[in-house]
Motif scaffolding. Structure first.
Motif, PDB file in Angstrom:
ATOM      1  N   LEU A  69       4.135 -57.319  -9.555  1.00 33.49           N
ATOM      2  CA  LEU A  69       4.129 -58.120  -8.331  1.00 33.49           C
ATOM      3  C   LEU A  69       4.790 -59.472  -8.539  1.00 33.49           C
ATOM      4  N   SER A  70       5.460 -59.952  -7.508  1.00 30.37           N
ATOM      5  CA  SER A  70       5.885 -61.349  -7.483  1.00 30.37           C
ATOM      6  C   SER A  70       4.725 -62.199  -6.970  1.00 30.37           C
ATOM      7  N   ILE A  71       4.808 -63.503  -7.204  1.00 26.68           N
ATOM      8  CA  ILE A  71       3.801 -64.407  -6.661  1.00 26.68           C
ATOM      9  C   ILE A  71       3.751 -64.289  -5.144  1.00 26.68           C
ATOM     10  N   GLU A  72       4.918 -64.114  -4.518  1.00 28.59           N
ATOM     11  CA  GLU A  72       4.988 -64.024  -3.057  1.00 28.59           C
ATOM     12  C   GLU A  72       4.345 -62.756  -2.523  1.00 28.59           C
ATOM     13  N   GLU A  73       4.254 -61.723  -3.351  1.00 27.31           N
ATOM     14  CA  GLU A  73       3.607 -60.479  -2.934  1.00 27.31           C
ATOM     15  C   GLU A  73       2.098 -60.516  -3.140  1.00 27.31           C
ATOM     16  N   SER A  74       1.630 -61.388  -4.015  1.00 27.45           N
ATOM     17  CA  SER A  74       0.198 -61.446  -4.316  1.00 27.45           C
ATOM     18  C   SER A  74      -0.536 -62.555  -3.576  1.00 27.45           C
ATOM     19  N   VAL A  75      -0.043 -63.779  -3.701  1.00 31.07           N
ATOM     20  CA  VAL A  75      -0.845 -64.936  -3.308  1.00 31.07           C
ATOM     21  C   VAL A  75      -1.114 -65.035  -1.800  1.00 31.07           C
TER      22      VAL A  75
END
Length: 236
Positions: A202-208
């Motif tokens: 995951l990217s940060i943009e997909e998780s956070v």
């Protein structure tokens, strides 16, 4: 010196917000209209840049969570204030995370357990009086802290430290039984950060953004839950 932030907005006290997941969480809560009080260990972090963008809505406090004296000093500085959410983001791995537990040095074991398990709970125990009676207390764990889901081994010290954190949170929640507070042990997924590494799914943009939505949705839901970034229950 603390800023004069808008007291009518909800406010999160976010421990460990200098970079990575913590910094992204701070940015996301600000986008949702919250105020943020975020902690860092030193000057010149990405959180300081974010504070320039959100003047008056983001305060920065200095804290090394592994220093009990600094935890006590932060508690004193925040005395009399009340937060809608307290979230502790902390996590390190040993220098060779693929070592078996029998290969791990004593120094690495102590450092990882103190940082990932003991220190987050010291922060929560110390600062929980600053959280409103209907507020939320959360901590960044990991899906690798799930004992039930551990069918592959690997990253044994990190897994053990997060499993210990989960157990300590269950003990804390048991002592909070009967209160209206929500409590969340969060599994953010395998995210491409300094800790997660470049091969993470995951990217940060997909998780956070999803992670923050889950935390906001859990407000006023009493009791402890172990959830992932999509709001799914993780087995203990």
């Amino acid at each position: 010196m603390p800023l004069s932030i808008d007291q009518h907005r909800r406010t999160i006290l976010l421990i460990g917000a200098s970079r990575g997941l913590g910094h992204a969480m701070a940015a996301e809560f600000l986008k949702h209209g919250w105020n943020v009080v975020g902690t860092v260990r030193g000057a010149g972090t990405p959180l300081h840049d974010l504070a320039d963008e959100y003047s008056g809505r983001l305060e920065i406090e200095i804290l090394d969570i592994c220093d009990p004296g600094q935890i006590a000093a932060l508690r004193d500085r925040l005395s009399g204030r009340m937060f809608d959410m307290l979230f502790v983001n902390a996590g390190i791995a040993n220098r060779n995370p693929m070592q078996t537990i029998g290969e791990v040095s004593t120094d690495d074991f102590v450092q990882v357990m103190i940082t990932n398990s003991l220190s987050p709970m010291r922060v929560i125990e110390s600062l929980e009086p600053c959280v409103s009676a209907t507020g939320l207390i959360g901590v960044m764990s990991s899906g690798q802290g799930s004992i039930s889901n551990n069918e592959t081994g690997q990253r044994e010290l990190y897994r053990g430290s997060k499993a210990a954190l989960n157990m300590f949170m269950r003990s804390f929640a048991a002592r909070q039984a009967g209160t209206s507070r929500a409590m969340v042990v969060m599994a953010p997924g395998w995210v491409r950060t300094d800790l997660g590494g470049p091969d993470a799914r995951l990217s940060i943009e997909e998780s956070v953004p999803s992670l923050v939505q889950v935390l906001i949705a859990q407000q006023e839901t009493p009791g402890l839950q172990y959830l992932d970034y999509l709001g799914r229950t993780v087995p203990w």
